[in-house]
Motif scaffolding. Structure first.
Motif, PDB file in Angstrom:
ATOM      1  N   ASN A  49      96.113  45.507 -77.152  1.00 48.39           N
ATOM      2  CA  ASN A  49      95.661  44.132 -77.364  1.00 48.39           C
ATOM      3  C   ASN A  49      96.775  43.351 -78.065  1.00 48.39           C
ATOM      4  OD1 ASN A  49      94.366  41.726 -77.891  1.00 48.39           O
ATOM      5  ND2 ASN A  49      92.576  42.646 -78.868  1.00 48.39           N
ATOM      6  N   VAL A  50      97.408  42.416 -77.353  1.00 52.21           N
ATOM      7  CA  VAL A  50      98.518  41.671 -77.942  1.00 52.21           C
ATOM      8  C   VAL A  50      98.054  40.753 -79.065  1.00 52.21           C
ATOM      9  CG1 VAL A  50      99.931  41.786 -75.860  1.00 52.21           C
ATOM     10  CG2 VAL A  50      98.388  39.843 -76.186  1.00 52.21           C
ATOM     11  N   MET A  51      96.768  40.397 -79.081  1.00 47.15           N
ATOM     12  CA  MET A  51      96.273  39.537 -80.153  1.00 47.15           C
ATOM     13  C   MET A  51      96.349  40.244 -81.499  1.00 47.15           C
ATOM     14  SD  MET A  51      93.069  37.499 -78.384  1.00 47.15           S
ATOM     15  CE  MET A  51      92.946  36.390 -79.792  1.00 47.15           C
ATOM     16  N   GLU A  52      96.257  41.568 -81.500  1.00 41.56           N
ATOM     17  CA  GLU A  52      96.400  42.314 -82.741  1.00 41.56           C
ATOM     18  C   GLU A  52      97.837  42.287 -83.258  1.00 41.56           C
ATOM     19  OE1 GLU A  52      94.895  46.244 -82.231  1.00 41.56           O
ATOM     20  OE2 GLU A  52      92.847  45.590 -81.807  1.00 41.56           O
ATOM     21  N   CYS A  53      98.760  41.891 -82.395  1.00 45.14           N
ATOM     22  CA  CYS A  53     100.164  41.777 -82.784  1.00 45.14           C
ATOM     23  C   CYS A  53     100.556  40.344 -83.139  1.00 45.14           C
ATOM     24  CB  CYS A  53     101.059  42.280 -81.658  1.00 45.14           C
ATOM     25  SG  CYS A  53     100.745  43.978 -81.195  1.00 45.14           S
ATOM     26  N   GLY A  54      99.602  39.425 -83.083  1.00 49.53           N
ATOM     27  CA  GLY A  54      99.869  38.074 -83.547  1.00 49.53           C
ATOM     28  C   GLY A  54     100.179  37.052 -82.483  1.00 49.53           C
ATOM     29  N   ILE A  55      99.960  37.349 -81.196  1.00 48.20           N
ATOM     30  CA  ILE A  55     100.140  36.341 -80.148  1.00 48.20           C
ATOM     31  C   ILE A  55      98.862  36.259 -79.324  1.00 48.20           C
ATOM     32  CG2 ILE A  55     102.638  36.674 -80.083  1.00 48.20           C
ATOM     33  CD1 ILE A  55     102.347  38.198 -77.509  1.00 48.20           C
ATOM     34  N   ASP A  56      98.604  35.076 -78.748  1.00 46.77           N
ATOM     35  CA  ASP A  56      97.346  34.869 -78.038  1.00 46.77           C
ATOM     36  C   ASP A  56      97.425  35.193 -76.563  1.00 46.77           C
ATOM     37  OD1 ASP A  56      98.973  32.763 -77.304  1.00 46.77           O
ATOM     38  OD2 ASP A  56      97.373  31.264 -77.355  1.00 46.77           O
ATOM     39  N   ASN A  57      98.659  35.303 -76.006  1.00 40.65           N
ATOM     40  CA  ASN A  57      98.830  35.579 -74.585  1.00 40.65           C
ATOM     41  C   ASN A  57     100.307  35.849 -74.328  1.00 40.65           C
ATOM     42  OD1 ASN A  57      98.300  35.877 -71.856  1.00 40.65           O
ATOM     43  ND2 ASN A  57      98.054  33.684 -71.450  1.00 40.65           N
ATOM     44  N   ILE A  58     100.600  36.571 -73.263  1.00 40.42           N
ATOM     45  CA  ILE A  58     101.984  36.800 -72.839  1.00 40.42           C
ATOM     46  C   ILE A  58     102.311  35.792 -71.748  1.00 40.42           C
ATOM     47  CG2 ILE A  58     103.568  38.421 -71.741  1.00 40.42           C
ATOM     48  CD1 ILE A  58     101.826  40.678 -72.947  1.00 40.42           C
ATOM     49  N   ARG A  59     103.367  34.994 -71.961  1.00 38.53           N
ATOM     50  CA  ARG A  59     103.716  33.952 -70.993  1.00 38.53           C
ATOM     51  C   ARG A  59     105.069  34.189 -70.337  1.00 38.53           C
ATOM     52  NH1 ARG A  59     100.762  31.574 -75.139  1.00 38.53           N
ATOM     53  NH2 ARG A  59      98.862  30.537 -74.387  1.00 38.53           N
ATOM     54  N   SER A  60     105.847  35.134 -70.821  1.00 39.64           N
ATOM     55  CA  SER A  60     107.066  35.584 -70.159  1.00 39.64           C
ATOM     56  C   SER A  60     107.417  36.953 -70.727  1.00 39.64           C
ATOM     57  CB  SER A  60     108.222  34.595 -70.345  1.00 39.64           C
ATOM     58  OG  SER A  60     108.498  34.365 -71.713  1.00 39.64           O
ATOM     59  N   LEU A  61     108.248  37.705 -69.996  1.00 40.31           N
ATOM     60  CA  LEU A  61     108.588  39.049 -70.463  1.00 40.31           C
ATOM     61  C   LEU A  61     109.837  39.558 -69.772  1.00 40.31           C
ATOM     62  CD1 LEU A  61     107.664  41.419 -68.158  1.00 40.31           C
ATOM     63  CD2 LEU A  61     105.436  40.484 -68.771  1.00 40.31           C
ATOM     64  N   HIS A 101      95.265  33.801 -58.856  1.00 39.10           N
ATOM     65  CA  HIS A 101      96.210  33.553 -59.934  1.00 39.10           C
ATOM     66  C   HIS A 101      95.539  33.721 -61.292  1.00 39.10           C
ATOM     67  CE1 HIS A 101      99.147  32.418 -57.019  1.00 39.10           C
ATOM     68  NE2 HIS A 101      98.476  31.369 -56.607  1.00 39.10           N
ATOM     69  N   ILE A 102      96.103  34.568 -62.083  1.00 46.99           N
ATOM     70  CA  ILE A 102      95.606  34.840 -63.418  1.00 46.99           C
ATOM     71  C   ILE A 102      96.737  34.571 -64.402  1.00 46.99           C
ATOM     72  CG2 ILE A 102      94.700  36.574 -65.000  1.00 46.99           C
ATOM     73  CD1 ILE A 102      92.703  35.754 -62.898  1.00 46.99           C
ATOM     74  N   GLU A 103      96.560  33.616 -65.292  1.00 48.57           N
ATOM     75  CA  GLU A 103      97.596  33.248 -66.253  1.00 48.57           C
ATOM     76  C   GLU A 103      97.416  33.987 -67.576  1.00 48.57           C
ATOM     77  OE1 GLU A 103      98.407  29.035 -66.535  1.00 48.57           O
ATOM     78  OE2 GLU A 103      97.245  28.677 -64.715  1.00 48.57           O
ATOM     79  N   ARG A 104      96.890  35.181 -67.513  1.00 50.43           N
ATOM     80  CA  ARG A 104      96.560  35.893 -68.738  1.00 50.43           C
ATOM     81  C   ARG A 104      96.985  37.357 -68.621  1.00 50.43           C
ATOM     82  NH1 ARG A 104      93.274  34.555 -72.883  1.00 50.43           N
ATOM     83  NH2 ARG A 104      92.213  36.191 -74.057  1.00 50.43           N
ATOM     84  N   MET A 105      97.685  37.852 -69.642  1.00 54.09           N
ATOM     85  CA  MET A 105      97.998  39.265 -69.753  1.00 54.09           C
ATOM     86  C   MET A 105      97.838  39.654 -71.223  1.00 54.09           C
ATOM     87  SD  MET A 105     101.445  41.471 -68.881  1.00 54.09           S
ATOM     88  CE  MET A 105     101.613  40.768 -67.247  1.00 54.09           C
TER      89      MET A 105
END
Length: 210
Positions: A49-61, A101-105
């Motif tokens: 869960n990236v929210m536990e790391c302090g971000i609300d969503n992944i938008r690039s990687l 299309h899903i803008e969420r990871m």
């Protein structure tokens, strides 16, 4: 759960640590803004869960080592996105070929069994490994064009490596990542392909590159 080191997080997944034949190392860098901007986190194993790391969503990687699977929701649930080595500046880069299309990871994990050069699997016409079967060791942009008349696959056995199967020809539609070291490599029914699987429909597939 996560160990902080300056601008990055390192995770330690039991799957990666307990795999007796790892093909790592793995490394992925995620950003909370497009084009590699904003908060930057580095991971070397799974994140639930990236929210536990302090971000609300992944938008690039950026995938720097190994192959990965991204998930729409936390806890490795929802639509799957295969992430091979390279840069993904916007969400379209990993879901652009997807018909939905899903803008969420929100979570991701390494693909421990990826081996592009030695990948073998058998697909079956019916569930529970029944009916006509076909052994595969190459990429197929259209199963129908290669002689598989049906749009559906009932079950699959992955003997080696890891594969990504697609709902439509040309590597489009829902993605399902199948691996030899998950479910013992046996997928008896479409419900075992992923939590988002809705039908037996698979019309193209390819080996995941490591």
């Amino acid at each position: 759960m996560y160990g902080l080191r300056q601008i990055s997080f390192e995770t330690h997944s039991s799957m990666a640590l307990n795999n007796p034949n790892p093909t790592g190392p793995w490394k992925i860098t995620v950003y909370d803004q497009e084009n590699f901007q904003g908060k930057r986190l580095e991971f070397t194993s799974a994140c639930q869960n990236v929210m536990e790391c302090g971000i609300d969503n992944i938008r690039s990687l950026k995938v720097e080592c190994g192959a990965w699977v991204g998930y729409e929701h936390s806890s490795l649930c929802g639509q799957q996105f295969v992430l091979e080595q390279g840069e993904y500046p916007q969400w379209e880069a990993w879901s652009g070929s997807n018909a939905y299309h899903i803008e969420r990871m929100m979570s991701f994990r390494p693909v421990c069994s990826a081996n592009h050069k030695d990948s073998k699997m058998t697909v079956f016409e019916l569930e529970n490994f029944m009916g006509r079967q076909w052994e595969l060791n190459d990429d197929y942009p259209s199963l129908q064009a290669m002689g598989w008349a049906n749009h559906e696959i009932g079950s699959m056995q992955v003997q080696s490596g890891a594969w990504v199967c697609y709902q439509f020809p040309g590597y489009r539609g829902y993605q399902y990542i199948l691996e030899c070291d998950r479910h013992g490599g046996e997928y008896k029914h479409y419900r075992e392909w992923g939590s988002h699987a809705q039908s037996f429909q698979v019309q193209s597939l390819r080996r995941i590159q490591q």
